[in-house]
Design a protein around this motif. Structure first.
Motif, short mmCIF file in Angstrom:
data_model
loop_
_atom_site.label_atom_id
_atom_site.label_comp_id
_atom_site.label_asym_id
_atom_site.label_seq_id
_atom_site.Cartn_x
_atom_site.Cartn_y
_atom_site.Cartn_z
N GLY A 157 -35.84 12.11 -32.63
CA GLY A 157 -35.99 10.72 -32.25
C GLY A 157 -35.52 10.39 -30.85
N SER A 158 -35.08 11.39 -30.11
CA SER A 158 -34.64 11.16 -28.74
C SER A 158 -35.87 11.00 -27.85
N ALA A 159 -35.91 9.89 -27.10
CA ALA A 159 -37.09 9.55 -26.31
C ALA A 159 -36.77 9.46 -24.83
N ASN A 160 -37.78 9.75 -24.03
CA ASN A 160 -37.69 9.59 -22.59
C ASN A 160 -38.97 8.94 -22.09
N SER A 161 -38.86 8.22 -20.99
CA SER A 161 -40.05 7.58 -20.42
C SER A 161 -39.97 7.59 -18.90
N ALA A 162 -41.12 7.46 -18.30
CA ALA A 162 -41.20 7.44 -16.84
C ALA A 162 -40.58 6.15 -16.30
N GLY A 163 -40.07 6.24 -15.09
CA GLY A 163 -39.45 5.08 -14.50
C GLY A 163 -40.38 3.89 -14.38
N SER A 164 -41.67 4.16 -14.18
CA SER A 164 -42.64 3.08 -13.99
C SER A 164 -42.87 2.26 -15.25
N VAL A 165 -42.49 2.79 -16.41
CA VAL A 165 -42.73 2.08 -17.66
C VAL A 165 -41.44 1.78 -18.41
N LYS A 166 -40.34 2.28 -17.90
CA LYS A 166 -39.06 2.11 -18.60
C LYS A 166 -38.74 0.62 -18.76
N GLY A 167 -38.33 0.26 -19.96
CA GLY A 167 -38.02 -1.13 -20.26
C GLY A 167 -39.22 -1.93 -20.74
N ARG A 168 -40.42 -1.36 -20.57
CA ARG A 168 -41.63 -2.05 -21.01
C ARG A 168 -42.35 -1.30 -22.13
N PHE A 169 -42.34 0.02 -22.08
CA PHE A 169 -43.01 0.85 -23.08
C PHE A 169 -41.97 1.51 -23.96
N THR A 170 -42.31 1.61 -25.25
CA THR A 170 -41.43 2.27 -26.20
C THR A 170 -42.23 3.27 -27.02
N ILE A 171 -41.76 4.51 -27.04
CA ILE A 171 -42.42 5.53 -27.85
C ILE A 171 -41.65 5.70 -29.14
N SER A 172 -42.39 5.93 -30.22
CA SER A 172 -41.77 6.16 -31.52
C SER A 172 -42.66 7.10 -32.31
N ARG A 173 -42.14 7.64 -33.38
CA ARG A 173 -42.94 8.51 -34.24
C ARG A 173 -42.59 8.24 -35.68
N ASP A 174 -43.59 8.43 -36.54
CA ASP A 174 -43.43 8.30 -37.98
C ASP A 174 -43.88 9.61 -38.60
N ASN A 175 -42.93 10.46 -38.93
CA ASN A 175 -43.29 11.77 -39.48
C ASN A 175 -44.01 11.67 -40.82
N ALA A 176 -43.72 10.64 -41.57
CA ALA A 176 -44.37 10.46 -42.87
C ALA A 176 -45.86 10.18 -42.70
N LYS A 177 -46.23 9.59 -41.56
CA LYS A 177 -47.63 9.27 -41.29
C LYS A 177 -48.23 10.22 -40.25
N ASP A 178 -47.43 11.21 -39.81
CA ASP A 178 -47.90 12.19 -38.83
C ASP A 178 -48.47 11.50 -37.58
N THR A 179 -47.77 10.50 -37.13
CA THR A 179 -48.28 9.65 -36.05
C THR A 179 -47.19 9.35 -35.03
N VAL A 180 -47.60 9.33 -33.76
CA VAL A 180 -46.73 8.88 -32.68
C VAL A 180 -47.33 7.61 -32.09
N TYR A 181 -46.47 6.70 -31.71
CA TYR A 181 -46.91 5.40 -31.21
C TYR A 181 -46.41 5.16 -29.78
N LEU A 182 -47.12 4.31 -29.08
CA LEU A 182 -46.65 3.84 -27.78
C LEU A 182 -46.82 2.32 -27.75
N GLN A 183 -45.71 1.62 -27.87
CA GLN A 183 -45.73 0.16 -27.78
C GLN A 183 -45.61 -0.23 -26.32
N MET A 184 -46.60 -0.94 -25.82
CA MET A 184 -46.66 -1.31 -24.40
C MET A 184 -46.57 -2.82 -24.27
N ASN A 185 -45.51 -3.28 -23.66
CA ASN A 185 -45.29 -4.71 -23.43
C ASN A 185 -45.30 -5.01 -21.93
#
Length: 114
Positions: A54-82
């Motif tokens: 669950g440890s995440a990293n993001s590029a400086g250009s999106v830090k604070g606006r984009f959030t990455i997450s994953r749901d292993n039960a659904k075999d899916t990774v997400y990118l929430q972009m605000n």
């Protein structure tokens, strides 16, 4: 493993989108999953990644606006972009590094209008 990305679209500046990337098999044994993007005329750019713990990293250009997450039960990774900006316009690709090669999703277009 095959990856299927979805969730792109057209949004006004300041808006939000959530991208999804579904894997064709269980991701429990996959350490890193993430996203790149490629804008017209530019090289592919790393956006964010997340490991199995669950440890995440993001590029400086999106830090604070984009959030990455994953749901292993659904075999899916997400990118929430605000707080999207016109410069976020690109094709977004999910990826999974698998040792000697990397698997890519087919890409999903994100267009942010000003």
């Amino acid at each position: 493993v095959q990856l299927q990305a979805s969730g792109g679209g057209l949004v006004q500046a300041g808006g939000s989108l959530r991208l999804s990337c579904a894997a064709s098999r269980s991701v429990r044994s996959i350490n890193v999953m993430g996203w790149y993007r490629q804008a017209p005329g530019k090289q592919r750019e790393w956006v964010a990644s997340i490991n199995s713990g669950g440890s995440a990293n993001s590029a400086g250009s999106v830090k604070g606006r984009f959030t990455i997450s994953r749901d292993n039960a659904k075999d899916t990774v997400y990118l929430q972009m605000n707080s999207l900006k016109p410069e976020d316009t690109a094709v977004y690709y999910c990826y999974v590094p698998l040792g000697s090669y990397t698997t890519w999703g087919q890409g999903t277009q994100v267009t942010v209008s000003s």
